[in-house]
Design a protein around this motif. Structure first.
Motif, PDB file in Angstrom:
ATOM      1  N   UNK A 120       0.841  -1.203   0.000  1.00 41.18           N
ATOM      2  CA  UNK A 120       0.000   0.000   0.000  1.00 41.18           C
ATOM      3  C   UNK A 120       0.876   1.253   0.000  1.00 41.18           C
ATOM      4  N   UNK A 211      -2.823   2.456  -7.892  1.00 48.78           N
ATOM      5  CA  UNK A 211      -2.323   1.229  -8.551  1.00 48.78           C
ATOM      6  C   UNK A 211      -1.591   0.305  -7.575  1.00 48.78           C
TER       7      UNK A 211
ATOM      8  N   UNK B 199      -5.474  -2.214 -13.400  1.00 54.01           N
ATOM      9  CA  UNK B 199      -5.166  -1.209 -12.392  1.00 54.01           C
ATOM     10  C   UNK B 199      -6.346  -0.277 -12.134  1.00 54.01           C
ATOM     11  N   UNK B 200      -7.092   0.035 -13.176  1.00 51.81           N
ATOM     12  CA  UNK B 200      -8.120   1.061 -13.060  1.00 51.81           C
ATOM     13  C   UNK B 200      -9.516   0.414 -13.114  1.00 51.81           C
ATOM     14  N   UNK B 202     -12.369   2.154 -12.369  1.00 50.07           N
ATOM     15  CA  UNK B 202     -13.379   3.219 -12.337  1.00 50.07           C
ATOM     16  C   UNK B 202     -14.572   2.880 -13.219  1.00 50.07           C
ATOM     17  N   UNK B 223      -4.686  -8.631  -5.485  1.00 51.18           N
ATOM     18  CA  UNK B 223      -4.330  -7.223  -5.689  1.00 51.18           C
ATOM     19  C   UNK B 223      -5.469  -6.455  -6.348  1.00 51.18           C
ATOM     20  N   UNK B 227      -7.786  -3.167  -5.250  1.00 54.53           N
ATOM     21  CA  UNK B 227      -8.031  -1.991  -6.094  1.00 54.53           C
ATOM     22  C   UNK B 227      -9.522  -1.744  -6.286  1.00 54.53           C
ATOM     23  N   UNK B 230     -11.178  -0.351  -3.158  1.00 55.39           N
ATOM     24  CA  UNK B 230     -10.904   1.080  -2.992  1.00 55.39           C
ATOM     25  C   UNK B 230     -11.785   1.902  -3.940  1.00 55.39           C
ATOM     26  N   UNK B 234     -14.528   4.654  -3.194  1.00 56.40           N
ATOM     27  CA  UNK B 234     -14.406   5.996  -3.784  1.00 56.40           C
ATOM     28  C   UNK B 234     -15.691   6.426  -4.459  1.00 56.40           C
ATOM     29  N   UNK B 235     -16.339   5.461  -5.134  1.00 62.46           N
ATOM     30  CA  UNK B 235     -17.571   5.834  -5.857  1.00 62.46           C
ATOM     31  C   UNK B 235     -18.810   5.659  -4.991  1.00 62.46           C
ATOM     32  N   UNK B 255      -3.695  -3.987   1.736  1.00 65.10           N
ATOM     33  CA  UNK B 255      -3.603  -3.108   0.571  1.00 65.10           C
ATOM     34  C   UNK B 255      -4.784  -2.145   0.467  1.00 65.10           C
TER      35      UNK B 255
END
Lengths: 291, 375
Positions: A120, A211, B199-200, B202, B223, B227, B230, B234-235, B255
């Protein structure tokens, strides 16, 4: 439709990061005809430098400063003096291959010294939401977008409005003439490498909280930024910025409205289309070569 | 000069004898790439168990040795590494952890007649009639019905969004759970595939929000789990988030931070299980590696004790007999504490033991329910 705003903001935020990294590609290409295939790893490394500083007890703000400073030394000065200068005299191709080797070396070194696992990474932007046009938008997306754009605006202002910027452009466009008119070409080229190192350090700081810090995280970023630079125009800073933003937005919109399954293909299709119909990129200028 | 040569020859002979007395295992795991968390935990679990077994005299008086090879989370590399490992004629093959890598390597181990103890959870792996393949955790055919039942009956979800990773593991789980949802009249309002290493998230989360489900089933690797958690936070997605093992692992919690709170899932193995032997294992692991392992650490650890139990059942070190010895074997934790919980292997190599329903509360896994062994 309201969903579109979320997607646009998220896409622009990611795209702004791609733009920061893509600008580095164009800067190095303009000044030293270097394609740095380790550019993605250059974004990965500063986050680990900052994490290392925090591991030895440095507060986050100090770790950021140390990370940026070490990036300037290692990825700017060191990269130029130890790799680009000795290799460039053998031609662009050996240099490009050397940067590929550097990418592998950086990845393996981080894997060896830290871990193969993701870690993190704290965010400089506080968690939370703000309201824009009646929509709740994450502060992090806005913060990343604003910071990245601020850095890019500062860079373009430096290039276009300052004496140093003009000297850098002169050195990039015609080093021989620039030398004749008194431009310290070598110093300007070094400055370009330092600017690139600064940009990747900022990109690293902004993107890693999302990321995660991982030795292989540069692969995705490097590829996206490379595509962005080609799509926008490899020889134009404004092209790289436009390309970065475009790739970020197109990727998100494609995932939402076309297919999540084939989202990775969309930037590639865009790349192929650009190479076929406008090889110099959307905002790039055609380069001619005399033989 | 002659005495030196003679001494050298004797030393070499001694070394060869010592080597012959060891039991050689080969491990091929995801030590780098997208599955690095999986492979690293798996490897550390193996190393810890071997250290313990060797400290107590080994298996039938013979010490264990293991070689670790990195599949780089790539099925093609995994296949090459397994081929190389099998050339060394190991006693048992360990790993890989990714279902896709297991799928392409299982035929090689079966052809060599070597038992393969692996971490993959795709339902299809043990349904292809391979008599040499053994699980260390539940397959999806065992876990997904429990997840779907919980979402329909406990969460009262009438509509769900399913987010899955587009590989053998994710697709296998998605296919099974969609059937289970259909049986329970739960409507799937979004069916989203994602990429390994993505990675993204959204856009994916935007689609989830637009579908407005009663709950979200997230089935991606560790992982990516962090992501997407998170991004869901966030949304502002507030409906229950349910997963299986990979959503609520310790690494994911580390993480994802606060974003992991509230996520629920079924796990076949967790170091937070209310089982004394598991707690003791966790303490030993943390002491050795200085972090809390996820379920893959337990899987790797158990693989060694499976080999020990099967070998002791045979009463001899016979590589070709390990698979037969494991089929139908029940290993009691009372007799073999290293196995941590009573476990039974069926004729397909599938495993039966207790399972757990957990929720992340204040950054920690909390076991909400213990699901009993089926047989």
């Amino acid at each position: 439709m309201s969903n579109l705003l979320d997607l646009l903001i998220a896409g622009l935020a990611t795209g702004a990061i791609y733009a920061l990294v893509a600008v580095g590609f164009t800067l190095l290409w303009q000044t030293s005809q270097t394609i740095n295939f380790a550019q993605g790893e250059f974004v990965m490394l500063p986050a680990f430098l900052m994490l290392a500083a925090m591991h030895v007890g440095a507060p986050f703000w100090l770790a950021i400063l140390l990370g940026i400073l070490l990036s300037l030394i290692l990825l700017g000065l060191g990269f130029k003096l130890l790799l680009v200068d000795p290799m460039l005299r053998h031609g662009v191709l050996p240099l490009a291959i050397a940067t590929m080797a550097l990418a592998i070396g950086l990845k393996e070194a981080v894997k060896q010294f830290f871990s193969a696992e993701a870690s993190p990474f704290p965010s400089i932007i506080p968690a939370g939401d703000i309201s824009i046009l009646g929509r709740t938008v994450s502060l992090q997306s806005i913060g990343v977008l604003v910071l990245a754009i601020a850095v890019v605006v500062a860079l373009t202002t430096l290039l276009n409005r300052s004496s140093i910027g003009h000297q850098m452009q002169a050195a990039a466009q015609n080093p021989t003439v620039a030398r004749i008119i008194g431009v310290p070409v070598e110093r300007m080229i070094l400055l370009t490498f330092l600017i690139n190192a600064f940009l990747v350090a900022i990109a690293s700081l902004l993107i890693t909280p999302i990321y995660l810090a991982k030795f292989s995280s540069g692969e995705v970023l490097g590829q996206a930024a490379f595509i962005a630079a080609i799509v926008g125009g490899f020889n134009q800073v404004r092209g790289a910025i436009a390309g970065g933003l475009l790739i970020g937005v197109v990727d998100n919109l494609a995932a939402a409205y076309v297919s999540t399954q084939y989202r990775a293909a969309v930037p590639m299709i865009l790349l192929i289309a650009i190479i076929l119909f406008r090889p110099q990129g959307l905002m790039g200028r055609a380069e001619e070569r005399t033989v | 000069m002659k005495p030196i040569i003679l001494a050298g020859a004797m030393l070499a002979a001694l070394c060869a004898t010592a080597q012959a007395q060891t039991i050689k295992l080969a491990n091929v795991a995801e030590l780098s790439g997208g599955g690095a968390t999986v492979g690293t935990n798996w490897k550390n679990g193996i190393d810890l168990a071997i250290e313990e077994v060797n400290a107590k005299g080994g298996i039938l008086g013979r010490k264990i040795e293991v070689t670790h090879a990195d599949s780089q989370s790539n099925p093609g590399v995994a296949r090459a590494q397994v081929q190389k490992a099998l050339d060394g004629e190991p006693y048992v093959l360990l790993g890989p952890g990714y279902s896709g890598s297991v799928k392409v390597t299982a035929p090689l181990a079966a052809e060599a007649g070597i038992a393969q103890i692996m971490g993959g959870e795709a339902a299809e792996l043990t349904q292809a009639g391979n008599k040499f393949l053994f699980r260390t955790s539940f397959g999806q055919q065992s876990s997904m019905p429990k997840v779907a039942k919980y979402m329909a009956e406990e969460l009262k979800a009438k509509s769900v969004a399913v987010v899955w990773v587009n590989n053998d593991f994710g697709k296998g789980g998605r296919d099974v759970i969609l059937k289970e949802f259909a049986k329970r009249n739960v409507k799937v309002v979004a069916d989203l595939s994602t990429e390994a290493g993505q990675a993204d998230f959204a856009a994916d989360v935007s689609k989830v929000k637009a579908a407005a489900p009663d709950a979200v089933f997230v089935y991606v690797n560790e992982e990516e789990s962090a992501r997407i958690l998170k991004e869901l936070k966030r949304q502002g997605v507030t409906v229950p988030l349910m997963g299986e093992t990979t959503l609520i692992g310790q690494k994911v919690v580390e993480l994802a931070g606060d974003a992991a709170n509230g996520a629920r899932g079924h796990v076949g193995l967790t170091t937070d299980a209310p089982v004394d032997l598991v707690k003791a294992f966790r303490e030993r692991f943390v002491k050795k590696y200085n972090y809390v392992p996820d379920h893959n650490g337990l899987k790797g650890y158990l693989s060694i004790y499976m080999i020990k139990a099967a070998t002791e059942k045979m009463g001899k070190v016979d590589s070709k007999g390990v698979a037969d010895a494991l089929h139908g074997l029940t290993i009691s934790a009372a007799k073999e504490p290293g196995i941590l919980m009573d476990v039974t292997f069926d004729q397909n190599g599938d495993i039966d033991r207790q399972g757990f329903l957990v929720e992340i509360v204040n950054g920690k896994q909390v076991v909400k329910e213990v699901l009993p062994k089926l047989n």
